[in-house]
Design a protein around this motif. Structure first.
Motif, short mmCIF file in Angstrom:
data_model
loop_
_atom_site.label_atom_id
_atom_site.label_comp_id
_atom_site.label_asym_id
_atom_site.label_seq_id
_atom_site.Cartn_x
_atom_site.Cartn_y
_atom_site.Cartn_z
N VAL A 1 47.51 33.27 39.59
CA VAL A 1 47.10 34.52 40.16
C VAL A 1 46.09 34.14 40.92
O VAL A 1 45.15 33.53 40.48
CB VAL A 1 46.65 35.66 39.01
N PRO A 2 45.80 34.71 42.28
CA PRO A 2 44.69 34.32 43.16
C PRO A 2 43.67 35.26 42.70
O PRO A 2 43.65 36.30 41.94
CB PRO A 2 45.12 34.96 44.39
N THR A 3 42.31 34.90 42.81
CA THR A 3 41.27 35.61 42.50
C THR A 3 41.22 36.94 43.44
O THR A 3 41.82 37.12 44.58
CB THR A 3 39.87 34.97 42.80
N GLU A 4 40.31 38.04 42.79
CA GLU A 4 40.12 39.15 43.57
C GLU A 4 39.95 39.19 44.83
O GLU A 4 40.19 39.41 45.61
CB GLU A 4 39.51 40.21 42.67
N GLU A 5 38.74 38.19 45.06
CA GLU A 5 38.11 37.89 46.23
C GLU A 5 39.06 37.18 47.16
O GLU A 5 38.92 37.60 48.50
CB GLU A 5 36.91 36.83 46.16
N ASN A 6 39.91 36.31 46.82
CA ASN A 6 41.03 35.56 47.76
C ASN A 6 41.91 36.61 48.10
O ASN A 6 42.44 36.81 49.24
CB ASN A 6 41.65 34.36 47.07
N GLY A 7 42.38 37.38 47.09
CA GLY A 7 43.14 38.37 47.44
C GLY A 7 42.99 39.53 48.52
O GLY A 7 43.71 39.95 49.25
N ALA A 8 41.60 39.79 48.41
CA ALA A 8 41.19 40.67 49.33
C ALA A 8 40.98 39.96 50.93
O ALA A 8 40.98 40.74 51.95
CB ALA A 8 39.51 40.99 49.02
N LYS A 9 40.69 38.66 50.86
CA LYS A 9 40.84 38.01 52.20
C LYS A 9 41.92 37.94 52.72
O LYS A 9 42.31 38.36 53.87
CB LYS A 9 40.43 36.54 51.70
N LEU A 10 43.34 38.00 52.05
CA LEU A 10 44.54 38.37 52.59
C LEU A 10 44.75 39.65 53.10
O LEU A 10 45.33 39.86 53.84
CB LEU A 10 45.76 37.84 51.61
N LEU A 11 44.34 40.85 52.19
CA LEU A 11 44.71 42.05 52.48
C LEU A 11 43.78 42.57 53.43
O LEU A 11 44.17 43.56 54.06
CB LEU A 11 44.63 42.75 51.29
N GLN A 12 42.74 41.84 54.09
CA GLN A 12 42.00 42.23 55.24
C GLN A 12 42.87 41.99 56.54
O GLN A 12 42.60 42.60 57.57
CB GLN A 12 40.72 41.34 55.11
#
Length: 183
Positions: A116-127
């Motif tokens: 599972v990716p970190t929340e921070e890295n997930g947010a980078k993708l979702l940007q």
């Protein structure tokens, strides 16, 4: 025994990392895997084992490296996890219909992640935002929807922002593997 699906990254793509599935099945036999089957040439392996996912991932990766001198990330899911991926697609029927009406090739793909990716890295993708490309992260899986072609997509190029090893499969392959794992 647990039923598993192992997905190899970068096998038989664009003439690189050529690997015959019959040879792969033979190489995996000494690991004690049972009922080994493969589907198409892109490195999809179905098998049964009493070992853990982590152990199997390491053993399969090492076997591919030592036998074929190919470095390939191996992503593993249990049969139950795999069926859950295909049974719980987060895109609506309308989303899928709209995308397939304009897409060249398969419009829906799933990137399967090792963790599972970190929340921070997930947010980078979702940007990354585009009218023609969307993604939804669900645990260790990223559902990718394209209104054009994955070959022209910028979204798939954003996956490294997750900082997690991944391999992607189109929906047709995902559905076939889900059926095969249930047999």
């Amino acid at each position: 025994m647990t039923k598993y699906v192992a997905l190899l990254r970068g096998i038989n793509v664009g003439g690189h990392n050529k690997l015959k599935m019959a040879e792969l099945r033979d190489a995996l036999q000494p690991l004690g895997l049972q009922n080994i089957r493969t589907y198409i040439q892109s490195g999809n392996i179905l098998f049964e084992s009493s070992e853990s996912e982590e152990f199997l991932q390491q053993q399969i990766q090492e076997t591919i490296q030592s036998t074929f001198t190919i470095t390939s990330t191996v992503i593993i899911r249990t049969a139950e996890e795999f069926r859950s991926i295909v049974n719980n697609c987060p895109f609506s029927e309308q989303d899928l219909a709209d995308a397939s009406a304009t897409a060249t090739g398969e419009s829906l793909h799933v990137a399967l992640l090792s963790t599972v990716p970190t929340e921070e890295n997930g947010a980078k993708l979702l940007q990354y935002v585009s009218e023609k490309e969307r993604c939804i992260i669900k645990g260790r899986d990223v559902y990718l929807l394209f209104h054009d072609s994955i070959r022209n997509a910028k979204l798939s190029q954003q996956l490294p922002k997750l900082e997690v090893p991944a391999t992607a499969r189109n929906w047709k392959t995902m559905m076939k593997l889900a059926t095969m794992v249930g047999e």
